[in-house]
Design a protein around this motif. Structure first.
Motif, short mmCIF file in Angstrom:
data_model
loop_
_atom_site.label_atom_id
_atom_site.label_comp_id
_atom_site.label_asym_id
_atom_site.label_seq_id
_atom_site.Cartn_x
_atom_site.Cartn_y
_atom_site.Cartn_z
N PRO A 275 -26.89 4.07 0.78
CA PRO A 275 -27.79 4.96 1.53
C PRO A 275 -27.88 6.33 0.84
O PRO A 275 -26.88 7.02 0.70
CB PRO A 275 -27.11 5.11 2.89
N THR B 126 -19.56 12.84 1.74
CA THR B 126 -20.83 13.54 1.45
C THR B 126 -21.38 14.19 2.73
O THR B 126 -22.00 15.25 2.67
CB THR B 126 -21.87 12.53 0.90
N ALA C 58 -11.63 -1.66 -7.91
CA ALA C 58 -10.68 -1.97 -8.99
C ALA C 58 -11.27 -2.89 -10.04
O ALA C 58 -10.76 -2.95 -11.17
CB ALA C 58 -9.43 -2.63 -8.39
N ASP D 33 4.67 0.99 -0.23
CA ASP D 33 5.38 1.16 -1.50
C ASP D 33 4.34 1.19 -2.63
O ASP D 33 3.18 0.82 -2.42
CB ASP D 33 6.34 -0.02 -1.72
N ALA E 242 -23.91 9.29 -4.94
CA ALA E 242 -23.37 10.43 -4.19
C ALA E 242 -23.66 11.79 -4.86
O ALA E 242 -24.08 12.73 -4.18
CB ALA E 242 -21.88 10.24 -3.92
N GLU F 204 0.86 -1.20 0.00
CA GLU F 204 0.00 0.00 0.00
C GLU F 204 0.89 1.23 0.00
O GLU F 204 1.75 1.39 0.85
CB GLU F 204 -0.92 -0.02 1.23
N THR G 220 -6.81 -2.30 -5.78
CA THR G 220 -6.20 -0.99 -6.02
C THR G 220 -7.21 0.15 -6.15
O THR G 220 -6.82 1.31 -6.34
CB THR G 220 -5.31 -1.04 -7.28
N GLY G 221 -8.50 -0.14 -6.07
CA GLY G 221 -9.50 0.92 -6.07
C GLY G 221 -9.64 1.60 -7.43
O GLY G 221 -9.20 1.07 -8.46
N LYS H 135 -17.49 5.73 -8.18
CA LYS H 135 -17.74 5.22 -6.83
C LYS H 135 -19.10 5.74 -6.38
O LYS H 135 -19.43 6.90 -6.66
CB LYS H 135 -16.71 5.73 -5.84
C1 LIG Z 1 -17.97 10.69 -2.12
C2 LIG Z 1 -18.07 9.21 -1.90
C3 LIG Z 1 -19.20 8.68 -1.30
C4 LIG Z 1 -19.32 7.30 -1.09
N1 LIG Z 1 -20.44 6.83 -0.45
C5 LIG Z 1 -20.53 5.51 -0.18
C6 LIG Z 1 -21.62 5.00 0.58
O1 LIG Z 1 -22.50 5.75 1.01
N2 LIG Z 1 -21.66 3.67 0.83
C7 LIG Z 1 -20.67 2.82 0.40
O2 LIG Z 1 -20.75 1.63 0.69
N3 LIG Z 1 -19.63 3.26 -0.34
C8 LIG Z 1 -19.52 4.58 -0.64
N4 LIG Z 1 -18.45 5.06 -1.33
C9 LIG Z 1 -17.54 4.11 -2.01
C10 LIG Z 1 -16.50 3.46 -1.11
O3 LIG Z 1 -15.84 4.42 -0.34
C11 LIG Z 1 -15.53 2.71 -2.01
O4 LIG Z 1 -16.26 1.81 -2.83
C12 LIG Z 1 -14.50 1.90 -1.23
O5 LIG Z 1 -13.86 2.68 -0.26
C13 LIG Z 1 -13.48 1.34 -2.21
O6 LIG Z 1 -12.59 0.50 -1.56
P1 LIG Z 1 -11.37 -0.13 -2.39
O7 LIG Z 1 -10.56 -0.89 -1.43
O8 LIG Z 1 -11.85 -0.81 -3.61
O9 LIG Z 1 -10.57 1.14 -2.89
P2 LIG Z 1 -9.85 2.23 -1.95
O10 LIG Z 1 -10.43 2.23 -0.59
O11 LIG Z 1 -9.86 3.48 -2.73
O12 LIG Z 1 -8.37 1.66 -1.78
C14 LIG Z 1 -7.49 1.44 -2.84
C15 LIG Z 1 -6.09 1.49 -2.24
O13 LIG Z 1 -5.15 1.01 -3.16
C16 LIG Z 1 -3.98 1.79 -3.06
N5 LIG Z 1 -3.26 1.64 -4.33
C17 LIG Z 1 -3.76 1.84 -5.57
N6 LIG Z 1 -2.83 1.54 -6.49
C18 LIG Z 1 -1.73 1.15 -5.80
C19 LIG Z 1 -0.44 0.73 -6.22
N7 LIG Z 1 -0.12 0.66 -7.51
N8 LIG Z 1 0.46 0.40 -5.26
C20 LIG Z 1 0.15 0.49 -3.93
N9 LIG Z 1 -1.07 0.89 -3.49
C21 LIG Z 1 -1.99 1.21 -4.43
C22 LIG Z 1 -4.49 3.20 -2.80
O14 LIG Z 1 -3.51 4.00 -2.19
C23 LIG Z 1 -5.68 2.93 -1.90
O15 LIG Z 1 -5.35 2.99 -0.53
C24 LIG Z 1 -18.28 6.44 -1.52
C25 LIG Z 1 -17.12 6.96 -2.10
C26 LIG Z 1 -17.00 8.33 -2.29
C27 LIG Z 1 -15.74 8.90 -2.90
#
Ligand SMILES: Cc1cc2nc3c(=O)[nH]c(=O)nc-3n(C[C@H](O)[C@H](O)[C@H](O)COP(=O)(O)OP(=O)(O)OC[C@H]3O[C@@H](n4cnc5c(N)ncnc54)[C@H](O)[C@@H]3O)c2cc1C
Length: 386
Positions: A337, A47, A294, A76, A166, A35, A105-106, A162
Motif C-alpha cells: 500500500p 511509516t 530472510a 535465545d 516505504a 527468538e 530471521t528477517g 523491506k
Molecule cells: C518502514 C517499514 C514499512 C513497511 N511497510 C510494509 C507494508 O506497508 N506492507 C507490508 O506488507 N510490509 C511492510 N513492511 C515489511 C514487513 O514489516 C516485513 O516484511 C515483515 O515484518 C518481515 O517479517 P519477517 O518475519 O521476515 O522478519 P521480522 O519480522 O523482522 O522477524 C525476524 C525475527 O527473527 C529474529 N531473529 C533474527 N535472527 C535471529 C537469531 N539468530 N536468533 C533468534 N532470533 C533471531 C528477530 O529478532 C526478529 O524477531 C515494512 C517494513 C518497514 C521497516
C-alpha cells in the motif's frame, strides 16, 4: 512425531508456526521457535507513525503472547545451523535438533558500513533520520512537525530493502504535509535511489513518475550513497554526485542475519537464505525452508507476501509429513500500500510475472491501510485466520 524448529518469531515465524500448529496436533508435530527478542513490532505502521497516523503504543506486543498453545518458545540467539547434521546451536540453550528447519530471521539493517558517517549522523539526530526502526520513526515525526522550510531528502542506499515503497511513501506524504500546511513553496523534495528509476514494476512505475513530476518531487536515480556529512548537509555517492539536504531520511543497506553467514550452505554472500522461489525449500538441504525477509525470493520483502508464503509452507511441509502430494507454490504475490497523499493510497499488487491491481489512488485503499490493516495483522493474520 516430527520436530520442526523455527528460527525467528517475527511476522514469518508467527504466521507459519500458528498455521502449522492448527494443521497438526502436538502428538504429530512438535514446534519449537527460537527468538531472541521479547518484543514483536508491527513494522508496516512505522511509516504511519512518522505522519502521526498511528500511535507507537499500538505497534508492539510481547512475542510470547503471539504463539498458539502447544508451541515451545525459546528466548535465545540461534548462532549456527549445522544443516548436514540437522541441528541449530544457540547462545544459552545448547544445540537443538530438528527434522525440519524453517529460517525466518528477517533482514538486518546495516548502519556501520556504507555510507560513511551514517551512524554518527543518526546518533547526532539533528538532521538525519531513519524510520525503519520505531524510535527513529518517532524522532522523524517530531522533527517534521517543527520544519518551516529547506530541502527534504529521502535516500535509499541499496536494494533489496523491506517494503521498497516505504521511502517513496515518506517523500510523497512529506510533500503533501507541507502543501496542507501552506508552506510547500518553502521546501524542495528529493528522492534518491540506487535503481535506474523510482519503481521497477508497471503500471505503478508510470503512475509514480507522473505523481513525482506533477508535484515537483525530484528523483536522483543511480545514486549509491558513499558518505553522509550531516554538519555540511551533504550526501555523496560513489560516482562523485552530491545531494544537499536540510533534513535527510535514509534507508540503510539491508543484509541477512549473522547466523546465515556462520552456517555452511544455507545463504548467499549477502546473507540471504537461498531457496527455490516457488517451493520455498533450501537450494541445498531438502528439510530446510525459508520464509519472509530472510530469503532471496525475487519479490518485495513484505508482510503481505509472508501471509501467502505461510500458507504455502504449511501445505508443503504437510505434504512431506503425510506423503500426500501438493501443488502449493509461492507465486511471488505481494501487496504494497503506497500512501501518495493524505486520504489517498495506491496498492501495488503483483506477483513474479504480472501486475494484479491497476495503479489507482483511492480513499477506500486509505481506510484499509491506515485504519484496518494493523488490527487485521494482530487479530487475523498472526492467528492464521486469513
Ligand atoms: C518502514 C517499514 C514499512 C513497511 N511497510 C510494509 C507494508 O506497508 N506492507 C507490508 O506488507 N510490509 C511492510 N513492511 C515489511 C514487513 O514489516 C516485513 O516484511 C515483515 O515484518 C518481515 O517479517 P519477517 O518475519 O521476515 O522478519 P521480522 O519480522 O523482522 O522477524 C525476524 C525475527 O527473527 C529474529 N531473529 C533474527 N535472527 C535471529 C537469531 N539468530 N536468533 C533468534 N532470533 C533471531 C528477530 O529478532 C526478529 O524477531 C515494512 C517494513 C518497514 C521497516
Amino acid at each position: 512425531m516430527k520436530r520442526i524448529v523455527v528460527i525467528g518469531g517475527g511476522s514469518g515465524g508467527v504466521m507459519f508456526s500458528n498455521r502449522m500448529r492448527g494443521a497438526f496436533t502436538p502428538d504429530e508435530v512438535e514446534i519449537t521457535v527460537i527468538e531472541r527478542s521479547e518484543k514483536h513490532f508491527y513494522q508496516p505502521a512505522f511509516t504511519l507513525v512518522v505522519f502521526d497516523l498511528d500511535d507507537p503504543v499500538n505497534l508492539m506486543r510481547p512475542t510470547k503472547d503471539l504463539f498458539f498453545e502447544g508451541i515451545k518458545l525459546i528466548h535465545d540467539e540461534a548462532t549456527k545451523i549445522d544443516a548436514a547434521n540437522n541441528k541449530v546451536s544457540t547462545a544459552k540453550s545448547g544445540d537443538i535438533s530438528y527434522d525440519y528447519l524453517v529460517i525466518a530471521t528477517g533482514a538486518r539493517l546495516i548502519f556501520d558500513e556504507d555510507p560513511e558517517g551514517l551512524k554518527s549522523a543518526l546518533d547526532k539526530g539533528t538532521n538525519t533520520f531513519n524510520f525503519y526502526k520505531l524510535d527513529g520513526a518517532i524522532k522523524l515525526r517530531d522533527a517534521l512537525k517543527s520544519l518551516d522550510g529547506g530541502t527534504i531528502v529521502s535516500s535509499v542506499c541499496s536494494m533489496p530493502i523491506k517494503c521498497p515503497a516505504a521511502p517513496m511513501k515518506f517523500i510523497m506524504m512529506a510533500e503533501d504535509m507541507m502543501r496542507e500546511k501552506g508552506i510547500r513553496n518553502k521546501f524542495k523534495f528529493i528522492f534518491t535511489t540506487p535503481m535506474p528509476a523510482v519503481f521497477s514494476r508497471e503500471p505503478y512505475a508510470s503512475k509514480l513518475n507522473s505523481i513525482f513530476a506533477s508535484r515537483g518531487i525530484e528523483t536522483v536515480a543511480n545514486f549509491n550513497p558513499s558518505e553522509v556529512d550531516s554538519d555540511k548537509g551533504v550526501l555523496k555517492d560513489f560516482g562523485k554526485k552530491e545531494v544537499r539536504f536540510d533534513t535527510l531520511t535514509i534507508t540503510p543497506p539491508h543484509g541477512g542475519e549473522a547466523i546465515i553467514d556462520n552456517s555452511e550452505g544455507v545463504g548467499d554472500a549477502a546473507g540471504w537464505v537461498t531457496c527455490d522461489k516457488n517451493l520455498m525449500v533450501s537450494k541445498k538441504y531438502s528439510n530446510v525452508y525459508g520464509i519472509g525477509d530472510a530469503t532471496d525470493f525475487p519479490t518485495s520483502k513484505t508482510a503481505s507476501g509472508i501471509r501467502k508464503q505461510a500458507k504455502v509452507l504449511v501445505a508443503r511441509l504437510a505434504a512431506d509429513i503425510t506423503g500426500v502430494p501438493t501443488k502449493a507454490a509461492y507465486d511471488g504475490e505481494i501487496i504494497c500500500p503506497m500512501l501518495t497523499k493524505n486520504k489517498r493510497v495506491m496498492f501495488a499488487h503483483f506477483n513474479y510475472t504480472e501486475a494484479i491491481s491497476p495503479a489507482i489512488e483511492s480513499y477506500a485503499n486509505w481506510v484499509l491501510k491506515v485504519h484496518m490493516l494493523r488490527p487485521l495483522y494482530w487479530n487475523l493474520m498472526l492467528n492464521a485466520l486469513v
